[in-house]
Design an enzyme around this catalytic site. Structure first.
Site, mmCIF file in Angstrom:
data_model
loop_
_atom_site.group_PDB
_atom_site.id
_atom_site.type_symbol
_atom_site.label_atom_id
_atom_site.label_comp_id
_atom_site.label_asym_id
_atom_site.label_seq_id
_atom_site.Cartn_x
_atom_site.Cartn_y
_atom_site.Cartn_z
ATOM 1 N N THR A 26 0.696 -0.987 0.145
ATOM 2 C CA THR A 26 -0.024 -0.045 -0.039
ATOM 3 C C THR A 26 0.826 1.485 -0.114
ATOM 4 O OG1 THR A 26 -2.022 -1.064 1.147
ATOM 5 C CG2 THR A 26 -1.691 1.280 1.364
ATOM 6 N N HIS A 175 -7.347 -11.133 -1.441
ATOM 7 C CA HIS A 175 -6.640 -10.679 -0.041
ATOM 8 C C HIS A 175 -7.494 -11.268 1.178
ATOM 9 C CE1 HIS A 175 -4.530 -8.561 2.916
ATOM 10 N NE2 HIS A 175 -4.611 -7.195 2.493
ATOM 11 N N ASN A 178 -4.187 -10.224 7.024
ATOM 12 C CA ASN A 178 -4.005 -8.574 7.685
ATOM 13 C C ASN A 178 -5.161 -8.024 8.218
ATOM 14 O OD1 ASN A 178 -1.582 -9.391 6.561
ATOM 15 N ND2 ASN A 178 -1.309 -7.911 5.278
ATOM 16 N N TYR A 180 -8.340 -7.665 7.403
ATOM 17 C CA TYR A 180 -9.536 -7.080 6.483
ATOM 18 C C TYR A 180 -10.596 -8.114 6.161
ATOM 19 C CZ TYR A 180 -5.796 -3.634 6.008
ATOM 20 O OH TYR A 180 -4.658 -2.879 6.357
ATOM 21 N N ASN A 235 -4.330 -4.982 12.746
ATOM 22 C CA ASN A 235 -5.767 -4.454 12.603
ATOM 23 C C ASN A 235 -6.666 -5.254 13.714
ATOM 24 O OD1 ASN A 235 -5.732 -2.414 10.542
ATOM 25 N ND2 ASN A 235 -5.475 -4.236 9.174
HETATM 26 C C1 8OZ Z 1 -0.078 -1.225 5.624
HETATM 27 C C2 8OZ Z 1 -0.913 0.094 5.518
HETATM 28 C C3 8OZ Z 1 -2.150 -0.074 5.071
HETATM 29 C C4 8OZ Z 1 -2.711 -0.840 4.369
HETATM 30 C C5 8OZ Z 1 -2.153 -4.798 4.452
HETATM 31 C C6 8OZ Z 1 -3.055 -3.299 2.695
HETATM 32 O O1 8OZ Z 1 -1.451 -4.968 5.406
HETATM 33 C C7 8OZ Z 1 -2.221 -3.448 3.726
HETATM 34 C C8 8OZ Z 1 -2.031 -2.226 4.458
HETATM 35 C C9 8OZ Z 1 -0.722 -2.380 5.150
HETATM 36 O O2 8OZ Z 1 -2.599 -5.864 3.731
#
Ligand code: 8OZ
Length: 358
Positions: A26, A175, A178, A180, A235
Site C-alpha cells: 500500500t 486478499h 492482515n 481485512y 488491525n
Molecule cells: C499497511 C498500511 C495500509 C494497508 C495490508 C493493505 O496490510 C495493507 C496495508 C498495510 O494488507
C-alpha cells in the site's frame, strides 16, 4: 543443482522468469477518483524484473475502501488506469496480478459512500484509528453484514475480477490476510456470527471459499492466488487456534488447483505470537507456496532449496530497490528504505530510488 530464487517456475498459467515476487504494498498515491496515474505506472514499470508483481491492495467496490488514495478496480477510469500499468510491466517482460481487497471494518464513514458505516462479520469495533483524508480518526463500530447481503459481496469480487482481466492482468490474488474483511470472517476474535458464516472453522472459512469458487469460475483457477496471514495481529485481530483454522483453509483451497497460496509468516509489528508451524500448513496445500515476511536473499534461497517454499515475496526491499533482482544476482548492496515516504506523498520515496545503473 538446487533450486533458488533464480529458478524459473510456472504458477498456474503464469510463467515466471524467477521466484522473486514483489509483495503487495500500500503506497496511497493514486490520483483523483482512486485512479492509477502516471507515477504509479512508472513505479510498477521500474520493478518489472520481479518474477511476479502483486499490486498494492486494490478495493473491489466503493464500500471496500479504508484508506486515502488507494487505487480501486470498480470504475471504468480505474480499469483504464490499471491497463497502463499492466501494459508497461508487460512491455518490460514482467508479470503482474491484481490484489482484490475489501477492508471490512478497517475503514471510516468519511471514506465510504454517503458516510456509510463500514461492514464486518460482526458489530465489533477495532481498537485504534483509521487513516482518513482528515487525518487519524477513531474506528467506529461496524455494521454486521446480513446473510442476505453476502451474495452481493461475493458478486463484487467477481466483478472486480472481470475488471482486472479486462485491464490485462495475468491473474488476481484474493486478499484474505492482515485483518481485512475475509480475515475478519476467518478469525474468531472478529467473527461472532451464529449463521452458516460463523461458529466453527468450516463456517468461518465459508466466505473465503465462496469468494474463491466464484472468482475461479470467471478467471480460471490457474490465474487465482490467495493470501493469508495466520498469526498477524495487525488491525486488532486474533484467533484462538490459528494452526487448526489455517490448516483447514489450506486444505479446502488445495483442490481448486490455484496458481498459489501466499502466506505472511508472522506479524507486522513485533508482539508475542502463538507458536505456528508453517511447514505443516504448507503440507495441506498441494500448489505453489509463496512465503513472505522479512526474508533476505540467503534465507529465501535456503527455504527454496529445502523445498519448504517455492517463491518468496519481498516488500520493503522492493520499495527501496527497483532493481532488487539484479542486486540479488550480483550480491550488490541494497538501498535502505525511507519509512516516512511509505504511505502517501509525492514521487519522492516512490519512483526516485536509484538503480545500480544509476
Ligand atoms: C499497511 C498500511 C495500509 C494497508 C495490508 C493493505 O496490510 C495493507 C496495508 C498495510 O494488507
Amino acid at each position: 543443482m538446487a533450486l533458488d530464487l533464480f529458478s524459473p517456475i510456472k504458477v498456474g498459467s503464469i510463467a515466471l522468469k524467477n521466484r522473486i515476487v514483489m509483495a503487495p504494498l500500500t503506497r496511497n498515491r493514486a490520483g483523483e477518483g482512486n485512479v492509477p496515474r502516471e507515477m504509479n505506472v512508472t513505479y510498477y514499470e521500474q520493478r518489472a524484473s520481479a518474477g511476479l508483481i502483486i499490486t498494492e491492495a486494490t478495493p473491489i467496490s466503493a464500500m471496500a475502501h479504508g484508506y486515502p488514495a488507494t487505487p480501486g478496480i470498480h470504475t471504468e477510469a480505474q480499469v483504464a488506469g490499471w491497463r497502463k500499468v499492466v501494459d508497461a510491466v508487460h512491455a518490460k517482460g514482467g508479470k503482474i496480478v491484481l490484489q482484490l481487497w475489501h477492508v471490512g471494518r478497517i475503514s471510516h464513514p468519511s471514506l465510504l459512500p454517503d458516510n456509510a458505516l463500514p461492514v464486518a462479520p460482526s458489530a465489533i469495533k477495532p481498537a485504534g484509528q483509521a487513516f482518513t483524508y482528515q487525518g487519524l480518526q477513531d474506528f467506529v463500530t461496524p455494521r454486521a453484514l446480513a446473510a442476505e447481503e453476502i451474495p452481493g459481496v461475493v458478486a463484487e469480487y467477481v466483478q472486480a475480477t472481470r475488471n482486472a482481466l479486462a485491464a490485462g492482468f495475468d491473474g488476481v490474488e484474493i486478499h484474505a490476510a492482515n485483518g481485512y474483511l475475509l480475515d475478519q470472517f476467518l478469525r474468531d476474535s472478529t467473527n461472532k456470527r451464529t449463521d452458516i458464516y460463523g461458529g466453527d472453522k468450516v463456517n468461518r472459512a465459508r466466505l473465503l471459499l465462496e469468494v474463491t469458487q466464484n472468482v475461479v469460475a470467471v478467471a480460471g483457477a490457474d490465474k487465482v492466488g490467495v493470501r493469508i496471514s495466520p498469526l498477524n495481529p495487525f488491525n486488532d485481530i486474533s484467533d484462538s487456534n490459528p494452526q487448526d483454522l489455517f490448516n483447514h483453509v489450506a486444505r479446502v483451497l488445495s483442490p481448486f488447483g490455484l496458481a498459489y497460496l501466499h502466506v505472511v509468516e508472522g506479524g507486522m509489528g513485533g508482539s508475542d505470537l502463538p507458536p505456528f508451524d508453517f511447514v505443516e500448513l504448507r503440507k495441506n496445500f498441494s500448489g505453489p507456496y509463496i512465503a513472505n515476511l522479512a526474508y533476505d536473499k540467503a534465507r529465501a534461497n535456503a527455504a527454496i532449496a529445502a523445498g519448504n517454499v517455492d517463491l518468496v515475496a519481498f516488500g520493503v526491499p522492493f520499495i527501496a530497490n527497483p532493481d532488487l533482482v539484479e542486486r540479488f544476482a550480483r550480491d550488490a548492496a541494497l538501498n535502505q528504505a525511507d519509512q516516512s515516504s511509505f504511505y502517501g506523498g509525492t514521487e519522492k520515496g516512490y519512483i526516485d530510488y536509484p538503480t545500480l545503473q544509476g
